[in-house]
Design an enzyme around this catalytic site. Structure first.
Site, PDB file in Angstrom:
ATOM      1  N   CYS A 171       7.724  14.709  47.404  1.00  0.00           N
ATOM      2  CA  CYS A 171       8.593  15.345  46.411  1.00  0.00           C
ATOM      3  C   CYS A 171       9.591  14.365  45.806  1.00  0.00           C
ATOM      4  CB  CYS A 171       9.327  16.533  47.017  1.00  0.00           C
ATOM      5  SG  CYS A 171      10.393  16.101  48.393  1.00  0.00           S
ATOM      6  N   ARG A 210     -14.381  -8.354  21.178  1.00  0.00           N
ATOM      7  CA  ARG A 210     -13.861  -7.912  22.475  1.00  0.00           C
ATOM      8  C   ARG A 210     -13.541  -6.428  22.359  1.00  0.00           C
ATOM      9  NH1 ARG A 210      -8.481 -11.244  21.339  1.00  0.00           N
ATOM     10  NH2 ARG A 210      -8.031 -10.071  19.480  1.00  0.00           N
ATOM     11  N   ARG A 254      15.978  22.354  45.171  1.00  0.00           N
ATOM     12  CA  ARG A 254      17.231  21.921  45.806  1.00  0.00           C
ATOM     13  C   ARG A 254      18.232  23.064  45.722  1.00  0.00           C
ATOM     14  NH1 ARG A 254      15.788  18.306  41.980  1.00  0.00           N
ATOM     15  NH2 ARG A 254      15.099  16.238  42.619  1.00  0.00           N
ATOM     16  N   HIS A 259      18.155  -6.901  33.086  1.00  0.00           N
ATOM     17  CA  HIS A 259      19.112  -5.889  33.549  1.00  0.00           C
ATOM     18  C   HIS A 259      19.095  -4.658  32.646  1.00  0.00           C
ATOM     19  CE1 HIS A 259      23.182  -4.056  33.692  1.00  0.00           C
ATOM     20  NE2 HIS A 259      23.006  -4.197  34.993  1.00  0.00           N
ATOM     21  N   ARG A 314     -12.228 -24.018  20.928  1.00  0.00           N
ATOM     22  CA  ARG A 314     -11.416 -22.795  21.008  1.00  0.00           C
ATOM     23  C   ARG A 314     -11.049 -22.450  22.442  1.00  0.00           C
ATOM     24  NH1 ARG A 314     -15.091 -18.343  18.212  1.00  0.00           N
ATOM     25  NH2 ARG A 314     -13.064 -17.347  17.857  1.00  0.00           N
ATOM     26  N   TYR A 327      -0.717  17.365  47.851  1.00  0.00           N
ATOM     27  CA  TYR A 327      -0.153  17.534  46.508  1.00  0.00           C
ATOM     28  C   TYR A 327       0.960  16.533  46.271  1.00  0.00           C
ATOM     29  CZ  TYR A 327       3.893  19.770  48.630  1.00  0.00           C
ATOM     30  OH  TYR A 327       5.020  20.010  49.371  1.00  0.00           O
ATOM     31  N   ASN A 365      12.246   8.768  47.853  1.00  0.00           N
ATOM     32  CA  ASN A 365      13.436   8.074  47.385  1.00  0.00           C
ATOM     33  C   ASN A 365      14.269   7.631  48.594  1.00  0.00           C
ATOM     34  OD1 ASN A 365      15.207   7.112  45.379  1.00  0.00           O
ATOM     35  ND2 ASN A 365      16.514   8.915  45.664  1.00  0.00           N
ATOM     36  N   GLY A 397      -3.155 -15.766  20.353  1.00  0.00           N
ATOM     37  CA  GLY A 397      -2.270 -16.731  19.707  1.00  0.00           C
ATOM     38  C   GLY A 397      -1.442 -17.577  20.653  1.00  0.00           C
ATOM     39  N   SER A 423       6.811  16.969  53.781  1.00  0.00           N
ATOM     40  CA  SER A 423       6.938  16.540  52.394  1.00  0.00           C
ATOM     41  C   SER A 423       7.696  15.218  52.405  1.00  0.00           C
ATOM     42  CB  SER A 423       7.698  17.591  51.581  1.00  0.00           C
ATOM     43  OG  SER A 423       7.859  17.129  50.257  1.00  0.00           O
ATOM     44  N   MET A 451      -2.599 -19.869  23.058  1.00  0.00           N
ATOM     45  CA  MET A 451      -3.094 -21.224  23.324  1.00  0.00           C
ATOM     46  C   MET A 451      -3.693 -21.804  22.044  1.00  0.00           C
ATOM     47  SD  MET A 451      -4.561 -20.730  27.125  1.00  0.00           S
ATOM     48  CE  MET A 451      -5.552 -19.379  26.611  1.00  0.00           C
ATOM     49  N   LYS A 501     -13.478 -14.674  25.650  1.00  0.00           N
ATOM     50  CA  LYS A 501     -14.111 -15.030  24.384  1.00  0.00           C
ATOM     51  C   LYS A 501     -15.511 -15.579  24.636  1.00  0.00           C
ATOM     52  CE  LYS A 501     -11.201 -16.796  21.389  1.00  0.00           C
ATOM     53  NZ  LYS A 501     -10.245 -17.877  21.050  1.00  0.00           N
TER      54      LYS A 501
HETATM   55  P1  ADP Z   1      -7.480 -17.096  18.526  1.00  0.00           P
HETATM   56  O1  ADP Z   1      -7.882 -16.818  19.912  1.00  0.00           O
HETATM   57  O2  ADP Z   1      -6.049 -17.498  18.355  1.00  0.00           O
HETATM   58  O3  ADP Z   1      -7.922 -16.003  17.576  1.00  0.00           O
HETATM   59  P2  ADP Z   1      -9.824 -18.535  17.809  1.00  0.00           P
HETATM   60  O4  ADP Z   1     -10.402 -19.479  18.775  1.00  0.00           O
HETATM   61  O5  ADP Z   1     -10.458 -17.209  17.733  1.00  0.00           O
HETATM   62  O6  ADP Z   1      -8.279 -18.404  18.079  1.00  0.00           O
HETATM   63  O7  ADP Z   1      -9.907 -19.265  16.403  1.00  0.00           O
HETATM   64  C1  ADP Z   1      -8.954 -19.238  15.358  1.00  0.00           C
HETATM   65  C2  ADP Z   1      -9.618 -18.883  14.033  1.00  0.00           C
HETATM   66  O8  ADP Z   1     -10.627 -19.796  13.694  1.00  0.00           O
HETATM   67  C3  ADP Z   1     -10.288 -17.521  14.104  1.00  0.00           C
HETATM   68  O9  ADP Z   1     -10.047 -16.842  12.898  1.00  0.00           O
HETATM   69  C4  ADP Z   1     -11.744 -17.858  14.230  1.00  0.00           C
HETATM   70  O10 ADP Z   1     -12.565 -16.856  13.680  1.00  0.00           O
HETATM   71  C5  ADP Z   1     -11.863 -19.156  13.448  1.00  0.00           C
HETATM   72  N1  ADP Z   1     -12.957 -19.966  13.980  1.00  0.00           N
HETATM   73  C6  ADP Z   1     -13.114 -20.354  15.257  1.00  0.00           C
HETATM   74  N2  ADP Z   1     -14.265 -21.040  15.419  1.00  0.00           N
HETATM   75  C7  ADP Z   1     -14.852 -21.086  14.212  1.00  0.00           C
HETATM   76  C8  ADP Z   1     -16.077 -21.643  13.738  1.00  0.00           C
HETATM   77  N3  ADP Z   1     -16.916 -22.272  14.549  1.00  0.00           N
HETATM   78  N4  ADP Z   1     -16.372 -21.506  12.438  1.00  0.00           N
HETATM   79  C9  ADP Z   1     -15.518 -20.863  11.610  1.00  0.00           C
HETATM   80  N5  ADP Z   1     -14.361 -20.309  11.979  1.00  0.00           N
HETATM   81  C10 ADP Z   1     -14.009 -20.412  13.280  1.00  0.00           C
HETATM   82 MG    MG Z   2      -9.675 -15.189  17.740  1.00  0.00          MG
END
Ligand code: ADP
Ligand code: MG
Ligand code: MG
Length: 906
Positions: A851, A339, A577, A452, A95, A871, A787, A104, A783, A106, A26
């Site tokens: 093979c 990204r 075979r 499993h 962030r 091959y 396995n 989602g 060859s 952390m 990020k």
């Molecule tokens: P995640 O990685 O879980 O998406 P983010 O760090 O991207 O978490 O942030 C969670 C939400 O908060 C995202 O929708 C992001 O766009 C918003 N957000 C993060 N920083 C800011 C900011 N400085 N101003 C407004 N919205 C923000």
């Molecule tokens: Mg985000």
């Protein structure tokens, strides 16, 4: 001052996308966008190094606090505001952001800097009291839950109480006065839970949030996610501190997510969701339903235009599909994240050719953007995309395919039930094996991709969904319950999608893969041209074939398989075979051969077998005319051709009791007893059998040679290669080779023309690999039977170990992938390298292939390319995968050492 003091903090303008190690994905991408001149709220990134130090030392590294202070000051002067000031306060978000995206997993805290004084300052500056108090209550709630560890349910309850007292349904119905009440209630919760007041000092809020983000690296769900995705646990996360922008300032504000092209289908054109008057996390939280991004064109055409412009800049810059988070604050667009976006297999192929056609990437890069695994996904039968079934649950897709059947809750029910079944368990154990074999697919509520159930199902090519933890499976009551209340009882039809993890109640229609129909030549030109995925796959296959160095052969035992393999693009048969040529109705001939008491009797049986084998080979040579056909001489243990020891003993015992003994049965029983082995895999088989039962190999070679002669007479171009299995060294090979050559010469003399057939050997025992130089003095080709080579190098038998202790080995991290699926490069691969090097040193033109089924495994194909094989050979179905991966391996190899594929253990 210490000049070399470690630096931990970087302004957004100081980084770039090549520093993901240090800045996280990020942070690196925010820096990249900042330097492109895109509208990014200013801020700074605290490096992953600081996080690692914090996690090992349990405290912030020395100097970090001052460094954050310096960057904060710079940020404040850039914006002309002060963090949490009573008058026109600046707020920031804190962030998380690791090197690899962990969506989602952390924590992130928004609106840092609000307190009892600055909330009024924010209200005055924005001219909106309601907005200020709404932001404050969001802060206390988010900070309380993620930084102070308070149960989020407590805040939800308090909020509901205020809503009830005001008689409103949604959060947006609360006015400023009500929100003040909410904040007061939230602050009481904080005091009660932590014994102190909600921190009012903005800098203290910031420091606590940074620490919480560092610590969130190690929370349970993040660890589980990393284990599943093979992300190392020691990378740590970066922390991005970014000045807040507000999407919740009224109808001319809002927030959204967008993709530069459709990540699900690969269709061109932007794609996304927008939510007016909302802050970032509202879009994902699902409290209100967003509108399609196209609506923004009507709501705020200027911002929409600008966003399109930004997205096209990003695509041009990253030369790939990007996803973005953005916010509009009173008509001003801000970019908050970007990204390179994740995509489905179908989209990956379409996008690769689109970017190629747009001139943004070259063919080699395009090849790097699609994988053999993705092609495999497109080759499995799929649920009809036009069906409107909604999943009742989603689990972890563990083995691809689409399976429909009656739900059954234990192995016994699976084997008893007539018609297709899906075995549903909380988790499976080796006791469930018969049930897995009987089932179309397996569904479990626990376990991951290496449980499993997952391992066994993949090994058998069965559809499997695991870890569907929203399903309550009650095996005793023979039912499971889905979160929406749907109850599925034993016998009810269900459908599971092993490619996506979706689980449906009822039967969803299954359609064959269009990609397979295309490879098999079953689609006409119109159908081909109408389907953009097919078009893309077809083109990528052409590029792969143009670039690859490795040949791709198929393992095929019958004329029908050979023809199919050719359609899939096989350039020969790498393993034919001959076992099946002795089974079924022909088995009694083998029995007679074993029981024969004189050479004359043996010759009679062999003479009966000869014409049958000959017919088989004529068909295969015809199907593979002009291409090499590598035929392996008889390989399995002799007892496989004989009746079961126990069955026969019982039969003879019963007959004795009745006084009606059959002399043939008694003699057969003696033979079976004599040949019974404790470990048939390590017993009398392969070349050993050929040397012990005289005449058998001579008969096979005669059949091959006469079939070739027949094809030559018919104007064909047969290219037989004769392969000796399971040799341990040069002595066994040489004895066999002499006999083979003698028969070939004999048939040629009778025919009156030359019959050329290469004579070579399998390398599938460690001793053969270690004596490869001497074997190559006489062998014309090698060859690798990977396995058996894997079984004998590790010293375990596949059938015995896969279901029993492999899952434990995955859990303990001893295997990243099954050594039977992906070649164990450091161990088995080393034997392969030794044999290649020593064989070629003696005979530079030695032809070398593989093979085992590894020949169709993407990561193994890359390894075989690297060590210089000529091959790979795999099942017909896998041929396209091997072609694609061989092409990818060739361009990756040219790209230099950085592009080296991963090691056996990630
Ligand atoms: P995640 O990685 O879980 O998406 P983010 O760090 O991207 O978490 O942030 C969670 C939400 O908060 C995202 O929708 C992001 O766009 C918003 N957000 C993060 N920083 C800011 C900011 N400085 N101003 C407004 N919205 C923000
Ligand atoms: Mg985000
Ligand atoms: Mg073998």
């Amino acid at each position: 001052m210490n000049e070399t003091r470690q630096r931990y903090v970087y302004g957004f303008a100081e980084g770039d996308m090549d520093h993901k190690d240090l800045l996280g994905g990020k942070g690196a991408n925010l820096a990249e966008m900042t330097n492109l001149g895109l509208p990014v709220p200013p801020g700074f990134t605290i490096s992953t190094e600081a996080c690692r130090r914090f996690l090992t030392d349990g405290k912030e590294p020395p100097g970090l606090a001052e460094e954050i202070g310096e960057h904060l000051k710079r940020l404040e002067s850039a914006r002309g505001m002060r963090l949490g000031a009573a008058d026109n306060p600046m707020l920031v978000s804190v962030r998380s952001g690791a090197k690899y995206s962990m969506p989602g997993m952390m924590e992130t805290v928004l609106d840092i800097g609000l307190n009892d004084a600055s909330v009024d300052g924010l209200a005055a500056a924005a001219g909106d009291e309601r907005f200020a108090w709404d932001s404050y209550r969001r802060l206390v709630q988010m900070f309380g839950a993620t930084v102070l560890g308070i149960d989020p349910g407590e805040f939800a309850t308090a909020l509901d109480e205020v809503k009830r007292s005001r008689g409103v349904a949604g959060d947006d119905g609360l006015d400023a006065a009500a929100l003040r009440e909410v904040v007061a209630a939230y602050k009481r919760i904080v005091r009660e839970a932590t014994g102190r007041d909600f921190p009012q000092d903005p800098r203290e809020q910031l420091d606590m949030a940074v620490r919480a983000v560092f610590s969130s690296w190690n929370i349970e769900r993040a660890r589980v996610y990393r284990a599943r995705e093979h992300i190392p646990h020691d990378l740590g996360t970066a922390v991005n501190v970014m000045s807040m922008v507000f999407g919740n300032l009224g109808p001319d504000s809002g927030t959204g997510v967008a993709f530069t092209r459709d990540p699900a289908t690969g269709a061109p054109g932007v794609y996304g969701d927008y939510l007016a008057n909302a802050q970032g996390e509202d879009v994902v939280a699902g409290t209100r339903t967003p509108v399609p991004l196209q609506e923004l064109e009507r709501i705020d055409p200027a911002s929409f235009e600008e966003l399109l412009g930004v997205m096209s800049v990003l695509e041009g810059h990253y030369r790939d599909l990007c996803d973005v988070e953005f916010t509009i604050e009173r008509g001003k667009l801000w970019m908050l994240q970007t990204r390179v976006g994740k995509r489905t297999a179908a989209a990956a192929f379409r996008l690769a050719v689109q970017f190629l056609d747009d001139g943004l990437i070259d063919v080699k890069t395009a090849l790097g953007r699609v994988t053999g695994e993705q092609l495999v996904q497109l080759m499995f039968p799929q649920f009809d995309p036009h069906s409107d079934g909604e999943p009742i649950a989603n689990g972890v897709p563990a083995s691809p395919g689409a399976a429909v059947g009656a739900a059954v809750f234990d192995s016994a029910a699976a084997t008893r039930h007539e018609g297709p079944v899906i075995l549903v368990r909380r988790e499976t154990s080796p006791d469930d094996l018969p049930g897995i074999i009987a089932a179309e697919g397996v569904l479990t509520s626990r376990g991951g991709k290496t449980s499993h159930a997952a391992v066994v199902a993949r090994g058998m090519g069965k559809t499997c969904v695991v870890g569907t933890d929203t399903l309550e499976v009650d095996a005793e009551e023979r039912r499971f319950t889905a979160p929406d209340g749907t109850v599925v009882r034993e016998g009810d039809l269900i459908s599971i999608d092993g490619t996506t993890g979706a689980v449906y109640a009822g039967a969803i229609e299954v359609v064959p893969s269009a990609v397979v129909e295309y490879f098999e030549g079953r689609l006409d030109a119109d159908e081909r041209h109408l389907d953009p995925v097919l078009q893309a796959v077809a083109r990528m296959m052409v590029y792969a074939d143009e670039h690859r160095r490795l040949g791709v052969h198929a393992n095929a035992d019958t004329p029908a398989d050979a023809a199919r393999a050719r359609q899939f693009g096989a350039e020969g048969i790498g393993l034919c075979r001959t076992e099946h040529m002795f089974l079924g109705e022909r088995r009694h001939h083998v029995e007679e051969l074993i029981l024969a008491e004189s050479a004359a009797e043996q010759d009679k049986v062999l003479a009966e077998l000869l014409p049958m084998q000959l017919g088989d080979f004529v068909g295969i040579f015809a199907a593979m005319d002009g291409l090499p056909v590598t035929i392996r001489l008889i390989d399995p243990p002799l007892h496989e051709f004989l009746p079961d020891f126990t069955d026969l003993s019982v039969k003879v015992a019963l007959a004795e009791e009745r006084g009606a003994v059959d002399g043939g049965d008694v003699r057969l029983l003696q033979a079976v007893r004599r040949l019974h082995e404790q470990n048939p895999m390590l017993g009398l088989r392969g070349v050993r059998l050929g040397l012990v039962v005289p005449g058998l190999v001579a008969m096979q070679v005669r059949a091959i040679a006469e079939a070739a002669a027949a094809r030559i007479r018919a104007g064909g171009d047969p290219r037989p290669e004769i392969m000796v299995p399971l040799i341990g060294g040069p002595e066994e090979f040489e004895l066999m080779r002499e006999e083979i050559q003698r028969v070939l010469d004999d048939v040629a003399e009778t025919a009156g023309f030359a019959i050329s057939a290469k004579i070579g050997t399998m390398i599938e025992l460690p001793r053969a690999a270690l004596t490869a130089g001497r074997i190559a003095e006489r062998a014309e080709f090698f060859s690798f039977g990977t396995n058996d080579l894997t079984q004998t190098t590790w010293g375990f038998s596949r059938d015995d170990v896969e279901g029993s202790f492999f899952p434990v080995y995955f859990e303990k991290g001893i295997f990243a992938a099954s050594p039977f699926e992906s070649l164990d490069e450091v161990g088995v691969g080393r034997l392969v390298s030794i044999a290649v090097d020593e064989g070629r040193a003696v005979r530079p033109d030695l032809a070398i292939g593989v093979c085992g089924e590894h020949g169709g495994d993407p990561s193994s194909v890359r390894f075989f390319d690297r060590v210089g094989l000529d091959y790979v050979s795999c099942s017909p179905f896998r041929v396209p995968v091997a072609r694609l991966e061989a092409g990818r391996a060739a361009v990756a190899a040219k790209a230099g050492p950085d592009a080296r594929p991963r090691a056996a253990k990630r």
